[in-house]
Scaffold this motif. Structure first.
Motif, short mmCIF file in Angstrom:
data_model
loop_
_atom_site.label_atom_id
_atom_site.label_comp_id
_atom_site.label_asym_id
_atom_site.label_seq_id
_atom_site.Cartn_x
_atom_site.Cartn_y
_atom_site.Cartn_z
N ALA A 107 0.84 -1.21 0.00
CA ALA A 107 0.00 0.00 0.00
C ALA A 107 0.87 1.26 0.00
CB ALA A 107 -0.92 -0.01 1.22
N SER A 108 1.93 1.22 0.76
CA SER A 108 2.84 2.37 0.84
C SER A 108 3.54 2.61 -0.50
CB SER A 108 3.86 2.12 1.94
OG SER A 108 4.32 3.32 2.46
N THR A 109 3.83 1.54 -1.23
CA THR A 109 4.45 1.70 -2.55
C THR A 109 3.51 2.41 -3.51
OG1 THR A 109 5.73 -0.32 -2.19
CG2 THR A 109 5.51 0.43 -4.46
N VAL A 110 2.23 2.07 -3.43
CA VAL A 110 1.23 2.75 -4.26
C VAL A 110 1.18 4.24 -3.91
CG1 VAL A 110 -1.23 2.91 -4.79
CG2 VAL A 110 -0.12 0.66 -4.63
N VAL A 111 1.18 4.53 -2.61
CA VAL A 111 1.14 5.94 -2.17
C VAL A 111 2.40 6.67 -2.59
CG1 VAL A 111 1.06 7.42 -0.13
CG2 VAL A 111 -0.42 5.43 -0.26
N ALA A 112 3.56 6.00 -2.49
CA ALA A 112 4.82 6.64 -2.89
C ALA A 112 4.83 6.94 -4.39
CB ALA A 112 6.00 5.75 -2.51
N THR A 113 4.30 6.02 -5.17
CA THR A 113 4.21 6.26 -6.62
C THR A 113 3.31 7.46 -6.91
OG1 THR A 113 4.50 3.89 -6.98
CG2 THR A 113 3.66 5.19 -8.83
N TRP A 114 2.20 7.53 -6.19
CA TRP A 114 1.29 8.65 -6.34
C TRP A 114 1.98 9.97 -5.96
CZ3 TRP A 114 -3.19 9.16 -8.71
CH2 TRP A 114 -3.93 10.32 -8.47
N ALA A 115 2.79 9.93 -4.90
CA ALA A 115 3.49 11.14 -4.46
C ALA A 115 4.48 11.62 -5.51
CB ALA A 115 4.20 10.88 -3.14
N VAL A 116 5.17 10.68 -6.16
CA VAL A 116 6.12 11.07 -7.21
C VAL A 116 5.38 11.65 -8.41
CG1 VAL A 116 7.81 10.17 -8.86
CG2 VAL A 116 7.89 9.45 -6.47
N VAL A 117 4.25 11.04 -8.77
CA VAL A 117 3.45 11.57 -9.87
C VAL A 117 2.91 12.97 -9.50
CG1 VAL A 117 1.30 11.24 -11.17
CG2 VAL A 117 2.86 9.33 -10.81
N ASP A 118 2.58 13.16 -8.22
CA ASP A 118 2.11 14.46 -7.74
C ASP A 118 3.18 15.54 -7.93
OD1 ASP A 118 0.40 16.35 -6.39
OD2 ASP A 118 1.67 16.08 -4.61
N VAL A 119 4.43 15.20 -7.65
CA VAL A 119 5.52 16.17 -7.86
C VAL A 119 5.58 16.54 -9.34
CG1 VAL A 119 8.02 16.51 -7.79
CG2 VAL A 119 6.88 15.36 -5.91
N TRP A 120 5.51 15.56 -10.20
CA TRP A 120 5.60 15.82 -11.63
C TRP A 120 4.44 16.68 -12.11
CZ3 TRP A 120 2.76 13.74 -15.92
CH2 TRP A 120 3.35 14.02 -17.16
N VAL A 121 3.23 16.33 -11.68
CA VAL A 121 2.05 17.09 -12.11
C VAL A 121 2.10 18.51 -11.56
CG1 VAL A 121 -0.46 17.26 -11.82
CG2 VAL A 121 0.58 15.09 -12.45
N THR A 122 2.48 18.66 -10.28
CA THR A 122 2.57 20.00 -9.68
C THR A 122 3.57 20.86 -10.44
OG1 THR A 122 2.07 19.02 -7.54
CG2 THR A 122 2.98 21.25 -7.53
N ARG A 123 4.69 20.27 -10.82
CA ARG A 123 5.71 21.01 -11.57
C ARG A 123 5.17 21.44 -12.93
NH1 ARG A 123 9.49 19.06 -15.07
NH2 ARG A 123 11.22 20.45 -15.43
#
Length: 176
Positions: A107-123
């Motif tokens: 579950a944490s791996t899914v959340v971590a992947t989402w967090a990395v995608v969030d950085v990319w989208v925010t940028r």
């Protein structure tokens, strides 16, 4: 300077060793005393220089929303790695905690992947909203220059027509 050079017996002070104070080596013994004194003064001047010189950054720092998302992603990834390591160790130790840790790691791996995608989208969003630097290309500049010249010519022609009308002419250039 290594630790061996920093440590010395209390009875051996650097004040008692002029050669040690100047940092002389065997090859320095053939340099005249005046040359050594100048060398020592140069070393003192060098030691008074600042440790670093601030230089302007070539790239701008990350915008605040992107930095916030990046910090959040790094923290989540760190927790995920710790969970994965604990899950592995619990599995090796044949502990009852292994299964819950594996599930939470997934579950944490899914959340971590989402967090990395969030950085990319925010940028990307920040760059779209605020990061566009509008610099016209040379083609656009040439077209604008031509338009301005045309407008200037039209205004000059209008001024010339007004001048002719004011002089009492009927708009004709000849009085035939």
């Amino acid at each position: 300077m290594g630790t061996a050079e920093r440590r010395e017996a209390p009875e051996e002070s650097r004040a008692g060793h002029p050669a040690a104070r100047r940092g002389l080596t065997a090859s320095d013994r053939d340099i005249p005393a005046q040359g050594r004194a100048r060398e020592f003064a140069g070393e003192q001047q060098q030691s008074c220089r600042p440790l670093w010189v601030e230089e302007p950054a070539e790239r701008h720092p990350m915008p605040d929303p992107v930095r916030t998302a990046a910090v959040r992603a790094v923290l989540i990834i760190a927790v995920t790695l710790i969970q994965a390591m604990v899950a592995f160790l619990c599995t090796m130790a044949d502990s009852w905690l292994a299964f819950p840790m594996v599930i939470s790691s997934v579950a944490s791996t899914v959340v971590a992947t989402w967090a990395v995608v969030d950085v990319w989208v925010t940028r990307q969003v920040w760059n779209q909203r605020y990061g566009v630097v509008s610099e016209p290309s040379s083609t656009a500049r040439a077209l604008r220059r031509e338009r301005r010249a045309r407008r200037r010519a039209e205004r000059a022609a209008l001024r010339e027509q007004e001048r002719i009308r004011r002089r009492g002419g009927s708009g004709q250039l000849s009085h035939l």
